[in-house]
Design a protein around this motif. Structure first.
Motif, short mmCIF file in Angstrom:
data_model
loop_
_atom_site.label_atom_id
_atom_site.label_comp_id
_atom_site.label_asym_id
_atom_site.label_seq_id
_atom_site.Cartn_x
_atom_site.Cartn_y
_atom_site.Cartn_z
N MET A 119 0.72 -1.14 -0.05
CA MET A 119 0.17 0.00 0.05
C MET A 119 0.94 1.25 -0.09
SD MET A 119 -2.88 1.13 2.57
CE MET A 119 -3.23 2.91 2.93
N HIS A 125 -6.46 10.23 1.36
CA HIS A 125 -7.56 9.69 1.56
C HIS A 125 -7.90 9.41 3.05
CE1 HIS A 125 -7.54 7.23 -2.71
NE2 HIS A 125 -6.44 8.30 -2.60
N PHE A 126 -6.96 9.70 3.96
CA PHE A 126 -7.52 9.54 5.36
C PHE A 126 -7.49 10.82 6.36
CE2 PHE A 126 -5.12 5.82 3.32
CZ PHE A 126 -6.12 4.91 3.46
N LEU A 283 -5.31 5.34 10.35
CA LEU A 283 -6.16 4.80 9.24
C LEU A 283 -5.45 3.93 8.09
CD1 LEU A 283 -8.55 7.79 9.08
CD2 LEU A 283 -9.12 5.66 10.56
N GLN A 284 -4.20 4.48 7.71
CA GLN A 284 -3.35 4.01 6.70
C GLN A 284 -3.17 2.43 7.35
OE1 GLN A 284 -0.62 6.82 4.38
NE2 GLN A 284 0.13 6.25 6.42
N ARG A 286 -4.93 0.52 9.49
CA ARG A 286 -5.93 -0.49 9.27
C ARG A 286 -6.54 -0.79 7.87
NH1 ARG A 286 -9.30 3.43 13.47
NH2 ARG A 286 -8.63 2.59 15.54
N GLU A 287 -6.27 0.10 7.03
CA GLU A 287 -6.28 -0.23 5.51
C GLU A 287 -5.55 -1.30 4.90
OE1 GLU A 287 -8.33 -0.09 1.68
OE2 GLU A 287 -9.13 0.56 3.49
N ALA A 290 -6.46 -4.65 6.81
CA ALA A 290 -7.63 -5.08 5.85
C ALA A 290 -7.38 -5.77 4.68
CB ALA A 290 -8.95 -4.05 5.71
N SER A 291 -6.44 -5.21 3.91
CA SER A 291 -5.99 -5.85 2.62
C SER A 291 -5.28 -7.16 2.75
CB SER A 291 -5.04 -4.76 1.93
OG SER A 291 -4.37 -5.41 0.70
N PRO A 298 -5.53 -2.71 -1.50
CA PRO A 298 -6.03 -1.69 -0.57
C PRO A 298 -6.53 -0.39 -1.35
CG PRO A 298 -3.66 -1.51 -0.85
CD PRO A 298 -4.02 -2.86 -1.27
N GLU A 299 -7.18 0.41 -0.66
CA GLU A 299 -7.71 1.43 -1.54
C GLU A 299 -6.53 2.36 -2.28
OE1 GLU A 299 -9.90 5.84 -0.27
OE2 GLU A 299 -11.03 4.04 0.14
#
Length: 339
Positions: A119, A125-126, A283-284, A286-287, A290-291, A298-299
């Motif tokens: 990522m 984005h956050f 937040l990064q 966490r993303e 999740a990925s 990731p986003e």
């Protein structure tokens, strides 16, 4: 699962990542940090309870972390990312992804070949204000109408004495204010505009007191939906400014990170509520987690981050040619790989 995490680079941004790890200590365990200036690594290692290394390769091979955070000068991103991917580590790579699209492709090949996740840290984005704007645009589309243009402005003293020298060296940094801060602007134009950039026309200046990178630029961009945008940035003296204005057929929106979001009503701007969010660094992570756990991109995916780099290459090429450059042409990306 609690992931063992190591950090490459002990520069200015590193402590933000380490503080976020502390907030997520039930999921992340920082184990080591490496920097060629061992004194910087040792200082942070003492504060955050890690082992300090001078050589990041030795650190990765010996500690075998699950995740590596790469916070190195831009020209070192590709080498470090490929090494970590080949060592089986998931990666959080500071933006910009690399110096050019060809280097991004090489990183992507290594990540996919070794079945790990990467990522890129596009923090736009956050940020709470950007997140609120994104949600409002999605949920209030009828109220806003059709998006017709976006104007992104960023002024910041770029030649301050505390900026590391490599930022002003084009071979190491990739470029100046447009490559560094412009990547943020491109990111938020793509994200909030919900479309890739396909055309650019740029004019840049080189009046800085040091280095060989640009100190300002004006860029006209068009996305794949046909929506035009501008980026205006200056690193010379003046008044700091960082804002994005989105103009729709029925309303206007202004976004200022760290200050708020405003929506036009009856000919004036009115501030709208922005929900409180955790820090972008938290937040990064966490993303990224999740990925990893969902085995999905990731986003801020590799393809998305490569698109940002392709636009940056197009900006410099446009200035050189004094002409519009089409970002969507595959051959152009190959041609720009040498810049």
């Amino acid at each position: 699962m609690r992931y063992r995490i190591a950090v490459i680079g002990a520069g200015q941004i590193t402590e933000g990542h380490l503080m976020a790890m502390n907030e997520l200590q039930d999921r992340l365990k920082p184990v080591a940090i490496a920097d060629i200036r061992i004194d910087r690594a040792e200082q942070l290692s003492e504060t955050y309870g890690m082992i300090a290394y001078e050589d990041y390769r030795e650190m990765v091979l010996r500690e075998k972390p699950d995740i590596v955070v790469i916070t190195l000068p831009h020209h070192l991103h590709m080498e470090a990312a490929i090494f970590c991917a080949e060592a089986g580590c998931h990666i959080l790579l500071e933006k910009p992804m690399a110096l050019n699209a060809k280097q991004c492709d090489d990183i992507m090949d290594a990540v996919r070949h070794n079945n790990v996740r990467l990522m890129v840290g596009h923090t736009q984005h956050f940020l709470a204000e950007n997140m609120a704007a994104k949600k409002f645009i999605k949920n209030e589309a009828k109220r806003l109408g059709q998006l017709v243009m976006m104007n992104d402005t960023r002024h910041k003293a770029y030649y301050n004495t505390d900026r590391p020298a490599w930022f002003l060296d084009k071979q190491r940094a990739g470029g100046g204010i447009l490559f560094n801060l412009g990547s943020h602007s491109i990111d938020r134009l793509m994200w909030l505009g919900n479309a890739r950039i396909v055309k650019v026309r740029a004019s840049i200046s080189h009046y800085g007191p040091a280095g060989d990178v640009e100190g300002s630029g004006v860029v006209f961009l068009e996305n794949e939906s046909g929506v035009p945008s501008t980026i205006v940035q200056s690193g010379y003296g003046g008044v700091p400014r960082n804002e994005l204005e989105l103009i729709f057929t029925e309303a206007m929106m202004k976004v200022i990170p760290g200050k708020g979001v405003w929506l036009s009503r009856n000919g004036v701007y009115e501030q709208i509520p922005v929900p409180r969010e955790d820090s972008p660094f938290v937040l990064q992570f966490r993303e990224l987690l999740a990925s990893i756990e969902r085995e999905c991109e990731p986003e801020c995916s590799m393809d998305y981050s490569r698109d940002v780099i392709a636009v940056l290459e197009g900006i410099y090429r446009s200035h050189e040619l004094k002409a519009e450059v089409n970002i969507s042409t595959p051959m152009l990306s190959e041609e720009l790989g040498h810049i």
